[in-house]
Enzyme design. Structure first.
Site, PDB file in Angstrom:
ATOM      1  CG  ASP A   1       4.899   2.569   7.103  1.00  0.00           C
ATOM      2  OD1 ASP A   1       3.558   3.276   6.651  1.00  0.00           O
ATOM      3  OD2 ASP A   1       4.841   1.628   8.291  1.00  0.00           O
ATOM      4  CG  HIS A   2       4.140  -0.218   3.960  1.00  0.00           C
ATOM      5  ND1 HIS A   2       4.067  -1.772   4.410  1.00  0.00           N
ATOM      6  CD2 HIS A   2       3.444   0.310   5.352  1.00  0.00           C
ATOM      7  CE1 HIS A   2       3.838  -1.647   5.515  1.00  0.00           C
ATOM      8  NE2 HIS A   2       3.496  -0.502   6.107  1.00  0.00           N
TER       9      HIS A   2
ATOM     10  CG  HIS B   1      -0.246   0.317   2.468  1.00  0.00           C
ATOM     11  ND1 HIS B   1       0.278  -1.166   3.291  1.00  0.00           N
ATOM     12  CD2 HIS B   1      -0.389   0.898   3.371  1.00  0.00           C
ATOM     13  CE1 HIS B   1       0.590  -0.512   4.325  1.00  0.00           C
ATOM     14  NE2 HIS B   1       0.479   0.977   4.753  1.00  0.00           N
TER      15      HIS B   1
ATOM     16  CG  ASP C   1       0.059  -1.663   6.925  1.00  0.00           C
ATOM     17  OD1 ASP C   1       0.749  -2.605   7.150  1.00  0.00           O
ATOM     18  OD2 ASP C   1       0.806  -0.264   7.584  1.00  0.00           O
TER      19      ASP C   1
ATOM     20  CG  HIS D   1      -4.832  -0.412   6.033  1.00  0.00           C
ATOM     21  ND1 HIS D   1      -4.649  -0.055   7.216  1.00  0.00           N
ATOM     22  CD2 HIS D   1      -3.433   0.661   5.980  1.00  0.00           C
ATOM     23  CE1 HIS D   1      -3.019   0.609   8.347  1.00  0.00           C
ATOM     24  NE2 HIS D   1      -2.701   1.137   6.905  1.00  0.00           N
TER      25      HIS D   1
ATOM     26  CG  HIS E   1      -0.078   4.265   4.723  1.00  0.00           C
ATOM     27  ND1 HIS E   1      -1.278   3.591   5.763  1.00  0.00           N
ATOM     28  CD2 HIS E   1      -1.198   5.545   4.560  1.00  0.00           C
ATOM     29  CE1 HIS E   1      -2.415   4.436   5.529  1.00  0.00           C
ATOM     30  NE2 HIS E   1      -2.617   5.587   4.878  1.00  0.00           N
TER      31      HIS E   1
END
Length: 306
Positions: free
Chosen positions: A67-68, A63, A211, A141, A65
């Site tokens: 942090d990914h 996804h 997530d 998510h 976000h």
């Protein structure tokens, strides 16, 4: 096959954990590395490992976000100078991943010396490559987030040497034909290869989650998996706190393990509220319960054979 973790923290890096990144080594089925998510600093983490960017042929993003994905532009740029020259790359992810990469490259005036094939997922995806099948299914998510079910190729059964000798076929180059083809010819007669091989063995199944809070597609992705990689942002406290933020609690993961008959589970994406001592204490408490399934809390640079 082997799975290696280059980042295991949730949201923010800590002194001990980088943001999300997972490498799946496909040997002996393929001489390739697949990455799942590329959090900030992933390429620096890889420098501390034997994995080379030139062997990375596929990147799967769960996804969008930060942090990914915040490590993706830098890693793609470095691949041009670390063995990836002219080696095609396939990038799979949610809608918007192509625009994100191309905008990052354009604004930074970065130039790649290899082609990228983009595959953007809508609701679900089935993808085939080198005998592997990858299924992607939508999770829950708050934004499009996907879990990937990776199914390795079937391994051909062992040659039955005695049976082949009984028809007059002695060991030699012809045995490779028996192993790799449906039929073979000997002394003018056509034989079914399966009659001269042991039972084929299905390759391992690996489920890698983005997530998510609990949802029905989790069971589709993880059913009978040999290894499942799943987030547990919350490993103690009340479950509703995790679900309010569209994340999973450790109890959610344990329930899924049992429902889906997962053999081994590797838990990542741990909240930065937990330090190493906290995690170890919680782990020791959990395994005292005889109902606790087989699992590990993973840390950066952990590797597991599959």
């Amino acid at each position: 096959m082997e799975v290696t973790f280059f980042g295991t923290s949730a949201g923010l890096p800590t002194k001990e954990r980088n943001t999300q990144a997972i490498a799946l080594n496909l040997e002996p089925y393929s001489n390739s590395i697949w990455l799942f998510d590329v959090g900030e600093g992933t390429q620096h983490q890889i420098l501390h490992h034997a994995i080379k960017l030139g062997k990375v042929t596929h990147i799967f993003i769960t996804h969008m976000h930060g942090d990914h994905i915040f490590g993706l532009p830098g890693l793609l740029s470095s691949r041009s100078f670390q063995g990836g020259e002219q080696k095609p790359l396939t990038l799979v992810g949610p809608k918007g991943i192509k625009a994100y990469v191309e905008m990052s490259m354009n604004l930074s005036e970065s130039h790649l010396n290899y082609p990228i094939t983009y595959i953007e997922i809508d609701d679900h995806l089935t993808y085939h490559h080198d005998g592997f099948t990858v299924e992607a299914h939508l999770l829950n998510h708050g934004i499009p987030s996907y879990g990937y079910r990776v199914m390795a190729p079937e391994t051909t059964g062992t040659i039955n040497v005695e049976a082949l000798k009984n028809i007059g076929l002695e060991p030699g180059p012809k045995y490779q034909e028996v192993k790799s083809h449906d039929t073979f010819e000997h002394n003018g007669q056509v034989y079914q290869s399966k009659d001269f091989r042991g039972e084929s063995k299905q390759g391992p199944v690996v489920a890698i989650f983005g997530d998510t809070k609990p949802c029905s597609n989790e069971r589709v992705i993880s059913r009978d998996a040999d290894v499942m990689v799943h987030e547990a942002t919350y490993i103690d406290g009340e479950k509703h706190l995790a679900n309010n933020y569209h994340h999973s609690h450790i109890e959610d993961v344990f329930a899924l393990i049992k429902e889906a008959n997962v053999k081994r589970t590797l838990i990542t994406h741990l909240s930065n509220r937990y330090n190493t001592e906290d995690i170890n204490e919680i782990y020791q408490t959990l395994i005292q319960n005889e109902d606790t399934p087989n699992f590990n809390f993973v840390k950066d640079f952990d590797s597991f054979k599959i």
